[in-house]
Design a protein around this motif. Structure first.
Motif, PDB file in Angstrom:
ATOM      1  N   VAL A  46       0.657  -0.968  -0.309  1.00 33.03           N
ATOM      2  CA  VAL A  46      -0.229   0.003   0.013  1.00 33.03           C
ATOM      3  C   VAL A  46       0.876   0.933   0.268  1.00 33.03           C
ATOM      4  O   VAL A  46       1.870   1.573   0.492  1.00 33.03           O
ATOM      5  N   ALA A  47       0.385   2.413  -0.665  1.00 34.78           N
ATOM      6  CA  ALA A  47       1.275   3.055  -0.730  1.00 34.78           C
ATOM      7  C   ALA A  47       0.344   4.517  -1.045  1.00 34.78           C
ATOM      8  O   ALA A  47      -0.516   4.405  -1.105  1.00 34.78           O
ATOM      9  N   PHE A  48       0.338   6.228  -0.025  1.00 35.60           N
ATOM     10  CA  PHE A  48      -0.448   7.128  -0.461  1.00 35.60           C
ATOM     11  C   PHE A  48       0.366   8.075  -0.820  1.00 35.60           C
ATOM     12  O   PHE A  48       1.918   8.145  -1.232  1.00 35.60           O
ATOM     13  N   SER A  49      -0.254   8.836  -1.905  1.00 37.80           N
ATOM     14  CA  SER A  49       0.517   9.791  -2.345  1.00 37.80           C
ATOM     15  C   SER A  49       1.034  10.900  -1.626  1.00 37.80           C
ATOM     16  O   SER A  49       0.167  11.310  -0.339  1.00 37.80           O
ATOM     17  N   GLY A  91      -1.509  13.046  -0.054  1.00 40.81           N
ATOM     18  CA  GLY A  91      -2.881  11.977   0.577  1.00 40.81           C
ATOM     19  C   GLY A  91      -4.252  12.319   0.268  1.00 40.81           C
ATOM     20  O   GLY A  91      -4.923  10.342   0.741  1.00 40.81           O
ATOM     21  N   LYS A  92      -4.166  12.323  -1.394  1.00 41.27           N
ATOM     22  CA  LYS A  92      -5.623  11.859  -2.033  1.00 41.27           C
ATOM     23  C   LYS A  92      -5.516  10.647  -2.641  1.00 41.27           C
ATOM     24  O   LYS A  92      -6.916  10.461  -2.098  1.00 41.27           O
ATOM     25  N   LEU A  93      -4.821   9.723  -3.038  1.00 42.49           N
ATOM     26  CA  LEU A  93      -4.160   8.753  -3.775  1.00 42.49           C
ATOM     27  C   LEU A  93      -4.049   7.796  -3.023  1.00 42.49           C
ATOM     28  O   LEU A  93      -2.698   7.886  -1.677  1.00 42.49           O
ATOM     29  N   LEU A  94      -4.374   6.528  -3.022  1.00 49.18           N
ATOM     30  CA  LEU A  94      -3.626   5.433  -2.375  1.00 49.18           C
ATOM     31  C   LEU A  94      -3.463   4.592  -3.042  1.00 49.18           C
ATOM     32  O   LEU A  94      -4.777   4.075  -3.957  1.00 49.18           O
ATOM     33  N   LYS A 133      -4.248  -1.161  -8.128  1.00 42.46           N
ATOM     34  CA  LYS A 133      -5.499  -0.431  -7.967  1.00 42.46           C
ATOM     35  C   LYS A 133      -5.417   0.886  -7.329  1.00 42.46           C
ATOM     36  O   LYS A 133      -4.120   1.170  -6.564  1.00 42.46           O
ATOM     37  N   LEU A 134      -5.783   2.159  -7.898  1.00 38.87           N
ATOM     38  CA  LEU A 134      -6.149   3.793  -7.418  1.00 38.87           C
ATOM     39  C   LEU A 134      -6.570   4.170  -6.713  1.00 38.87           C
ATOM     40  O   LEU A 134      -8.402   3.850  -7.122  1.00 38.87           O
ATOM     41  N   TRP A 135      -6.732   4.416  -5.221  1.00 39.69           N
ATOM     42  CA  TRP A 135      -8.785   4.911  -5.151  1.00 39.69           C
ATOM     43  C   TRP A 135      -7.814   6.214  -4.174  1.00 39.69           C
ATOM     44  O   TRP A 135      -7.045   6.446  -3.838  1.00 39.69           O
TER      45      TRP A 135
END
Length: 111
Positions: free
Chosen positions: A46-49, A52-55, A65-67
């Motif tokens: 898992v990686a946060f942008s 902090g808006k995308l995961l 997958k981008l969340w």
């Protein structure tokens, strides 16, 4: 000035060959923000942008997958690896995402 993000923690895993699951918790408020299911197998990384808006999540199912962190909705599905994807990481500016796979490749994605 850099935006300060709320402290959070994420847990990823799943049930092999059934689903991958990610839970995001707000540490300060001691509450779960989202439970995300979207992969067809275990989630490995898992990686946060940086903003902090995308995961980003990656899985044994060969997908990335981008969340949207605020809503928990899937934004994008990245598919080009031919084997399990074990790791993802955003560039410092958040424009690129690197992924490493059991197919012996590292790919860089323009998110």
């Amino acid at each position: 000035m850099k935006q300060r993000l709320a402290p959070r923690i994420e847990f990823a895993g799943g049930n092999p060959a059934q689903y991958g699951e990610l839970k995001i918790w707000n540490v300060a408020q001691r509450r779960e923000l989202h439970t995300i299911r979207g992969h067809r197998d275990n989630i490995f990384s898992v990686a946060f942008s940086p903003d902090g808006k995308l995961l980003a999540t990656c899985s044994y199912d060969k997908l990335i997958k981008l969340w949207d962190v605020a809503t928990g909705n899937e934004v994008k599905n990245l598919k080009d690896h031919t084997d399990a994807v074990f790791s993802v990481a955003f560039s410092p500016d958040g424009k690129l995402l690197a992924s490493a796979s059991a197919d012996r490749t590292v790919k860089v994605w323009d998110v």
